[in-house]
Design a protein around this motif. Structure first.
Motif, PDB file in Angstrom:
ATOM      1  N   ARG A  44      -3.096  17.746   2.234  1.00  0.00           N
ATOM      2  CA  ARG A  44      -1.577  18.086   2.257  1.00  0.00           C
ATOM      3  C   ARG A  44      -0.988  18.112   3.385  1.00  0.00           C
ATOM      4  NH1 ARG A  44      -0.984  23.026   3.315  1.00  0.00           N
ATOM      5  NH2 ARG A  44      -2.188  24.692   3.073  1.00  0.00           N
ATOM      6  N   GLN A  45       0.413  18.054   3.525  1.00  0.00           N
ATOM      7  CA  GLN A  45       1.142  18.221   4.470  1.00  0.00           C
ATOM      8  C   GLN A  45       0.913  19.669   5.150  1.00  0.00           C
ATOM      9  OE1 GLN A  45       5.119  16.973   3.095  1.00  0.00           O
ATOM     10  NE2 GLN A  45       5.147  15.485   4.736  1.00  0.00           N
ATOM     11  N   TYR A  46       0.976  19.670   6.466  1.00  0.00           N
ATOM     12  CA  TYR A  46       0.718  21.090   7.313  1.00  0.00           C
ATOM     13  C   TYR A  46       2.054  21.863   6.839  1.00  0.00           C
ATOM     14  CZ  TYR A  46       0.548  24.185  11.026  1.00  0.00           C
ATOM     15  OH  TYR A  46       0.685  25.341  12.051  1.00  0.00           O
ATOM     16  N   ASN A  58      -7.359  12.034  11.280  1.00  0.00           N
ATOM     17  CA  ASN A  58      -7.236  10.480  10.753  1.00  0.00           C
ATOM     18  C   ASN A  58      -5.793  10.435  10.229  1.00  0.00           C
ATOM     19  OD1 ASN A  58      -9.659   9.726  12.356  1.00  0.00           O
ATOM     20  ND2 ASN A  58     -10.631  10.466  10.656  1.00  0.00           N
ATOM     21  N   VAL A  59      -5.685  11.166   9.068  1.00  0.00           N
ATOM     22  CA  VAL A  59      -4.627  11.196   8.308  1.00  0.00           C
ATOM     23  C   VAL A  59      -3.162  11.417   8.899  1.00  0.00           C
ATOM     24  CG1 VAL A  59      -3.202  12.096   6.059  1.00  0.00           C
ATOM     25  CG2 VAL A  59      -5.881  12.101   6.258  1.00  0.00           C
ATOM     26  N   GLU A  65       2.674  12.420  11.334  1.00  0.00           N
ATOM     27  CA  GLU A  65       2.997  13.863  10.818  1.00  0.00           C
ATOM     28  C   GLU A  65       1.673  14.727  10.531  1.00  0.00           C
ATOM     29  OE1 GLU A  65       5.443  14.751   7.479  1.00  0.00           O
ATOM     30  OE2 GLU A  65       5.331  12.884   6.828  1.00  0.00           O
ATOM     31  N   PRO A  66       1.670  16.005  10.793  1.00  0.00           N
ATOM     32  CA  PRO A  66       0.441  16.697  10.541  1.00  0.00           C
ATOM     33  C   PRO A  66      -0.021  16.897   9.071  1.00  0.00           C
ATOM     34  CG  PRO A  66       2.156  18.263  11.275  1.00  0.00           C
ATOM     35  CD  PRO A  66       2.616  16.887  11.390  1.00  0.00           C
ATOM     36  N   TYR A  67      -1.109  16.703   8.790  1.00  0.00           N
ATOM     37  CA  TYR A  67      -1.746  16.877   7.713  1.00  0.00           C
ATOM     38  C   TYR A  67      -3.057  17.819   7.531  1.00  0.00           C
ATOM     39  CZ  TYR A  67       1.105  13.787   4.997  1.00  0.00           C
ATOM     40  OH  TYR A  67       2.008  13.280   4.186  1.00  0.00           O
ATOM     41  N   VAL A  68      -3.346  18.703   6.747  1.00  0.00           N
ATOM     42  CA  VAL A  68      -4.415  19.610   6.840  1.00  0.00           C
ATOM     43  C   VAL A  68      -5.372  19.225   5.558  1.00  0.00           C
ATOM     44  CG1 VAL A  68      -3.500  21.384   7.972  1.00  0.00           C
ATOM     45  CG2 VAL A  68      -3.355  21.395   5.595  1.00  0.00           C
TER      46      VAL A  68
END
Length: 288
Positions: A44-46, A58-59, A65-68
């Motif tokens: 999901r999005q950071y 990678n995502v 934009e940052p994903y975790v």
């Protein structure tokens, strides 16, 4: 007992112990016994406050934009009840037999496991394994366990914990939560317990009657050994006899404590006239 009476008793225990597990022990059980580890759930999005170490680079690079990564606890566990059904469990001088308290504690633990969607199984033992119920989920399975605890008639009245522990080691290959319920009036099981304790999460619950701790001065009394059936006349007015019994009893209790502690196992002691609810809750909170 007939079927109608048995179902009535099963229902009575279900109502009492399920209420306890739903309102008191469910959360404590969950926090005490952890799952096998963490498994990947989703990306999901950071969000502000997320651990930067969980960023999926990678995502993040793909969407600019940052994903975790989100992980969940692998929750499913297995609870095994090792229940002593030897002759000495049919003893009680206060409100109920040791067997009755063991049944209620077992049912409470089973419903707590059910609430967490864990499997529950049971081994009933004397000096041999009398009954093995493989671990399963579901309310009907728990009710079957309660029925067996109420109705099962063992072939032997003697006790041998070693045989039960060996049997468990053979049938349970994965790490399991194990509760051993007994009065532990036996010894010479420490070595086998250590082997089981190295692989599984073990807790010993000693259920005992206050009249077992010492012999009262009642003069010449006829006594029967609940496990061998031997009958003896005992002079309870003899201080030497009373002291010898007290020493014997204390040695068995000390062996229980030392054997479980050295094996890395938990200990819980419950007298039949005490609240096992408080004892269980205190044990869960201490471990959590």
């Amino acid at each position: 007992m007939d079927t109608k009476e048995l179902l009535k008793k099963v229902r009575k225990i279900e109502i009492k112990t399920r209420r306890l597990s739903d309102h008191i022990f469910g959360g404590e059980y969950h926090s005490t016994f952890k799952g096998r580890g963490m498994t990947f759930s989703e990306v999901r999005q950071y969000q502000f406050g997320d651990d930067v170490r969980s960023i999926d680079w990678n995502v993040t690079a793909r969407y600019n934009e940052p994903y975790v990564k989100v992980f969940e606890e692998e929750r499913e566990l297995t609870l095994m009840l090792l229940v002593d059904i030897s002759g000495s469990e049919h003893f009680g001088t206060v409100n109920q037999f040791k067997k009755d308290v063991i049944t209620e504690i077992s049912a409470t633990l089973a419903f707590s496991a059910l609430q967490n969607n864990d499997k529950v199984g049971m081994i009933m033992f004397s000096d041999e394994v009398e009954l093995f119920i493989p671990p399963k989920k579901g309310k009907s399975h728990i009710l079957r366990i309660i029925r067996e605890l109420l109705e099962f008639k063992p072939k032997s009245k003697k006790t041998d914990l070693v045989e039960a522990l060996k049997y468990l080691s053979n049938v349970m290959k994965k790490r399991t939560i194990i509760f051993v319920l007994s009065d532990f009036m036996m010894d010479e099981y420490e070595n086998t317990l250590k082997i089981v304790g190295n692989k599984h999460d073990v807790t010993g619950i000693r259920v005992y009657d206050p009249r077992e701790e010492e012999i009262m001065n009642l003069g010449l009394v006829q006594m029967e050994d609940a496990e061998t059936g031997e009958v003896h006349f005992v002079n309870t007015s003899s201080k030497k006899v009373r002291n010898a019994y007290q020493q014997f009893y204390r040695e068995k209790v000390a062996y229980f404590k030392n054997a479980f502690t050295k094996s890395g196992a938990g200990i819980l002691q419950c007298r039949v006239d005490e609240s096992y609810v408080k004892k269980l809750l205190g044990y869960f909170k201490q471990r959590a």
